[in-house]
Write a protein that holds these residues in place. Sequence first.
Motif, short mmCIF file in Angstrom:
data_model
loop_
_atom_site.label_atom_id
_atom_site.label_comp_id
_atom_site.label_asym_id
_atom_site.label_seq_id
_atom_site.Cartn_x
_atom_site.Cartn_y
_atom_site.Cartn_z
N LEU A 354 0.85 -1.18 0.00
CA LEU A 354 0.00 0.00 0.00
C LEU A 354 0.89 1.23 0.00
CD1 LEU A 354 -2.95 0.97 0.18
CD2 LEU A 354 -2.67 1.02 2.67
N ARG A 355 0.58 2.20 -0.86
CA ARG A 355 1.46 3.34 -1.06
C ARG A 355 1.59 4.20 0.20
NH1 ARG A 355 2.68 3.56 -6.68
NH2 ARG A 355 2.27 1.42 -7.34
N ASP A 356 2.83 4.60 0.48
CA ASP A 356 3.10 5.42 1.66
C ASP A 356 2.47 6.80 1.57
OD1 ASP A 356 4.79 3.66 3.25
OD2 ASP A 356 6.26 3.87 1.65
N ASP A 357 2.26 7.31 0.35
CA ASP A 357 1.75 8.67 0.22
C ASP A 357 0.22 8.72 0.21
OD1 ASP A 357 1.46 7.47 -2.23
OD2 ASP A 357 2.43 9.05 -3.39
N TRP A 358 -0.43 7.60 0.52
CA TRP A 358 -1.87 7.63 0.74
C TRP A 358 -2.12 7.89 2.23
CZ3 TRP A 358 -4.87 3.25 -2.24
CH2 TRP A 358 -4.54 3.31 -3.59
N PRO A 359 -2.74 8.98 2.59
CA PRO A 359 -2.94 9.29 4.02
C PRO A 359 -4.11 8.49 4.60
CG PRO A 359 -3.86 11.03 2.68
CD PRO A 359 -3.22 10.07 1.72
N VAL A 360 -3.91 7.19 4.70
CA VAL A 360 -4.94 6.31 5.24
C VAL A 360 -4.32 5.45 6.34
CG1 VAL A 360 -6.21 6.25 3.06
CG2 VAL A 360 -4.49 4.49 3.53
N ASP A 361 -5.20 4.77 7.07
CA ASP A 361 -4.73 3.94 8.17
C ASP A 361 -4.46 2.50 7.77
OD1 ASP A 361 -4.89 5.80 10.57
OD2 ASP A 361 -6.87 6.05 9.71
N GLY A 362 -4.69 2.19 6.51
CA GLY A 362 -4.40 0.86 6.03
C GLY A 362 -5.52 0.33 5.17
N THR A 363 -5.48 -0.97 4.93
CA THR A 363 -6.50 -1.62 4.11
C THR A 363 -7.60 -2.19 5.00
OG1 THR A 363 -5.57 -3.86 4.17
CG2 THR A 363 -4.64 -2.31 2.55
N THR A 364 -8.62 -2.74 4.35
CA THR A 364 -9.72 -3.37 5.09
C THR A 364 -9.41 -4.81 5.46
OG1 THR A 364 -10.77 -3.92 2.99
CG2 THR A 364 -11.48 -1.90 4.08
N GLY A 365 -8.21 -5.29 5.16
CA GLY A 365 -7.77 -6.56 5.73
C GLY A 365 -7.71 -7.76 4.83
N TYR A 366 -7.94 -7.59 3.51
CA TYR A 366 -7.82 -8.75 2.63
C TYR A 366 -6.40 -9.29 2.62
CZ TYR A 366 -12.43 -7.69 0.65
OH TYR A 366 -13.76 -7.46 0.47
N ASP A 367 -5.42 -8.41 2.77
CA ASP A 367 -4.03 -8.87 2.77
C ASP A 367 -3.75 -9.75 3.99
OD1 ASP A 367 -4.60 -6.45 4.07
OD2 ASP A 367 -2.54 -5.76 4.02
N PHE A 368 -4.26 -9.35 5.15
CA PHE A 368 -4.08 -10.22 6.33
C PHE A 368 -4.82 -11.53 6.15
CE2 PHE A 368 -5.39 -11.94 10.40
CZ PHE A 368 -4.17 -12.04 11.06
N MET A 369 -6.04 -11.48 5.62
CA MET A 369 -6.82 -12.70 5.39
C MET A 369 -6.05 -13.66 4.50
SD MET A 369 -10.87 -12.96 4.49
CE MET A 369 -10.88 -12.55 2.75
N ASN A 370 -5.36 -13.13 3.51
CA ASN A 370 -4.55 -13.96 2.62
C ASN A 370 -3.35 -14.53 3.36
OD1 ASN A 370 -3.57 -15.14 0.23
ND2 ASN A 370 -2.40 -13.30 -0.28
N ASP A 371 -2.70 -13.68 4.16
CA ASP A 371 -1.52 -14.15 4.89
C ASP A 371 -1.87 -15.29 5.86
OD1 ASP A 371 0.04 -12.26 3.63
OD2 ASP A 371 -0.03 -10.82 5.27
N VAL A 372 -2.89 -15.06 6.68
CA VAL A 372 -3.21 -16.06 7.69
C VAL A 372 -3.79 -17.31 7.04
CG1 VAL A 372 -5.58 -15.34 8.24
CG2 VAL A 372 -4.12 -16.28 10.04
N GLY A 373 -4.51 -17.14 5.93
CA GLY A 373 -5.02 -18.31 5.22
C GLY A 373 -3.92 -19.13 4.60
N SER A 374 -2.93 -18.47 4.02
CA SER A 374 -1.80 -19.19 3.42
C SER A 374 -1.01 -19.96 4.47
CB SER A 374 -0.86 -18.19 2.72
OG SER A 374 -1.53 -17.45 1.75
N LEU A 375 -0.92 -19.37 5.66
CA LEU A 375 -0.15 -19.99 6.74
C LEU A 375 -0.74 -21.34 7.15
CD1 LEU A 375 2.22 -19.45 8.79
CD2 LEU A 375 0.46 -18.57 10.34
N LEU A 376 -2.02 -21.54 6.96
CA LEU A 376 -2.68 -22.78 7.38
C LEU A 376 -2.36 -23.97 6.48
CD1 LEU A 376 -6.29 -21.44 8.15
CD2 LEU A 376 -4.32 -21.55 9.69
#
Length: 999
Positions: A354-376
């Motif tokens: 996610l681009r550093d120059d976007w003044p947001v607090d992050g994504t809605t979490g699909y990236d984490f869902m992918n990470d934790v799902g892959s880990l299983l």
Amino acid sequence: MTVPRATLRLQFHAGFTFDDAAKHLDYFAALGVSHLYASPITTARPGSLHGYDAVDYSQVNEELGGEAGLKRLVARLRERDMGLVIDIVPNHMGIGAHNAWWLDVLEWGRHSAYARHFDIDWHSPDPALRGKVLMPCLGAPYGVELEAGRIALRFHADSGRFQVVYGDNVCPICPVDYAAILQAAEDNTELTALAQTFEGLTTQPEDQPRAAAGREALRTFAAQHGPAAFDPALEAFAGTAAVSHERLHRLLERQHFRLAWWRTASDEVNWRRFFDISTLAAVRVERPEVFEAVHALVFRLYEQGLIDGVRIDHVDGLAEPREYCQRLRQRLVDLRGNHPYIVVEKILGRGERLRDDWPVDGTTGYDFMNDVGSLLHDPDGAAPLAATWAELTGASPSFADEAIAARRQILAEHLSAELDRATRALHRIARDHPTTRDFTFAAIRRVVAELAVHFPVYRIYPQIGLRSNADNEWFAKALDGARRTLSRSDHEVLARVDAWLGGSGGDAERDARDARDGRGHRAAAAGSSQGQTQAQVQTQAQGQPQSSTSAAAQKARPAAPPVTPFSHALASQRTALTLFSQLTAPLAAKAIEDTAGYRYGRLLSRNEVGADAGEFAITVEQFHAANQERRRRFPHAMLATSTHDHKRGEDVRARLAVLSELAPEWSAALRRWSTVNAPLRRFVEGGAPAVAPASDAAGNVPDPQHWAPGPAAEAMLYQTLVGCWPPGLAADDEGGIRELAERIAQWQLKALREAKQRTSWYAPDEAFERACRDFLFDILAPQRRDGFLRELCDFVERIAPAGAVNSLQQTVLQLTSPGVPDLYQGTELWDFSLVDPDNRRPVDFAARAAALAPTPPSERLREWRNGHVKLGVVQRLLALRAQMPEVLGTGVYLPLTVRGTHAKRAIAFVRQHGNGYVVVICTRLAAPLLESGSGLPLVEPAKWEDTAVEMPAGLASRTLMDLLSPAAQKVNGDGLLYLRDALAAMPVAVLLEDGVPGA
């Protein structure tokens, strides 16, 4: 800054309103969430179950309870020190009879006050569409519907408007033609007199007030004489006579819209849609006046303190996501002076940041869902499962092959108009240069198509017409793919298209660099800092005055070359870049998530929104690295494991992941079930389906491609049954199995149509679909209880404990990793839902509230099938986040080493802030250790043997209390904590120092 501690997503609609949610606030508070996270609340199309088809941005949807209901809900939230985050949809609106903006555009065309609110190409190369809006709403070709009388002229008495009506579709007639309509009533002096009101009327804005006055006169006349007074005029355009059809046709041809068969949309639509949905029109939120209109309600609610933040839907659909986020944050900050919580729905590819120059607090979490799902998943299962898939289906074992094929199909069949529009923008650039004027539209289209087909992420985010290094990394992969598949004769065109799309070389690049170095750079910088939009920059490029500067400043400024910094070439390039980016994003979504994901079935737990089914598993080290980066860059990003858009519930995916550990056994089961159920397949070819014969009289076996459901769909059906089979459902429970079959039939129909192979939403093959449904109900019929059904139940019963271990691991990781955990409604208990609408079924919150208990989750493990152990884990860990906000909020994330015989079957880390520690240990890849066990989702302690976690030096010789069980763990003098002790009562442990609050 008000950052949620944890959010709970609720889907609001007429059946679940603000007042309905308010009834459960005590439960939500007891569960431990700090904020509700609402689906879109603006007025949507009547009956909408999701809210993403807004028709009025200025009002809270009355079906949800309206603004009064919202205020009641927020008041009760504040009483409990809770807040509200809302989902906003700035990219698109629902169109139709309830959207006043859209109706005004259809009525007045380019002269509508809202003509530039929507992304419409008013200069279509098709003469029949110049100055018009294509309305692809007809169920059959235009001429057929016209002659059948299904397109009708009507008078709407309440608004005083003449309208063309087709089913639920309403298109207002331009008032310029009212005089001709009224005069069509022969010898009717009253209507003829009314017609004079509209004589000489034009579409110019200054004439529109006169049209409004004329419509008011019609309303008054209708009120006095009744709407039937206009029937003589309407009858001239109705009936079955050819002259009436011709008169209506000529009237329609003069309008600012063109009615068309729905099948024309993919090839000819001249306005940007949301993906390929022709009932959702894109909004040009990059324009300042549109931005303000779209967010009027959001700004008012935020200023009044009713909401604490927003979730931005489909940010990749916007022309300039970076500038949009800057402008939105600045406007919200200006309203209240605090730091609003803003997250974006953004699908990130592996390695994409996610681009550093976007003044947001992050994504809605699909990236984490992918990470934790892959880990299983066990990486050792990837190759054998792919081989089995290829063997059974004849398909490629590679998801990449399926993805490329799907991209080509979607581009050709569904997004052809969008491809043409991006190509035209580049073709105009080519025509402006003598050296490229002979590059044909067809050649450029071939190049753009191949770039889009091979694009590895959703889109790029260039600035001032140039790609960044991050953009170039992804664009280079698309270029490599295009070079491999294009003819060498197109390589020169490819090189120039690369330059025009923000690469090196070309006039546009020089213009952009001039702009950076001169006045254009200062304007752009100011625009960035103040939320200036692309539309404003382009206005400056067209020579309109900018803000003046002092004489002293003018003298101090170095002389600039006498050129316009933002030249025609740069403006054209930016337009082309925007259109290309707004092509690759929907192409990726439709091709990967909604097509290839329903065709490729190596293991369906990896076919999820935000995931790449070609990436089977990640290592513990990769998971740790992702968590550490998230904490460093976006510590308040959402952490999701289920969403309103997921294809399979989090516990379906967790159970299916177990199959990666049992690849040989699963492959054998697939082959066996395929053989057992072969006699129940249907044979569908050019007629009604019949049970497939084993062979014909000559001994020929029917072509599997004519079977229903077909090898691929059948293999995915078995996975789905295994994944969503409810815990404890017995083979002889006819009612329970029938209910499950109905749910799976909904999934199956959607899956078959999304795959777009033998049936689709656009061209459904109902005979094939019916045959697939019959097959499903046959294999689940009561007479199969002692055969296939018994074996299916036994298989699920065997792997279910390992699936529950995965689920508890996933839950603990979500609630203890850096970020803001986001729970999807109802997933506090086991979530065996399928794709929508299954995942949006009503939730029994009362039952969940009744299941809350003060006892440790370990005491509920024996009855794990009811899901209460998961609920207990959620409740305890959310309470811990409230008690130790610094540790589990922004605290340090330290991976811990696991060593010993079964080191790969555990993951451990520490969250630390100052002297506060939280140690997290989870069982993973547990299936082999659960064989011949107790039937509980728990590895027998002795099986861990010498496996231990190396603890931080500060915890050596310390006693640690387990938050999830009554156990107390002792770290030995060597700093080791043995898993036979730490995981004796639960497959997961969250350890605190004795005496620490929460321990």
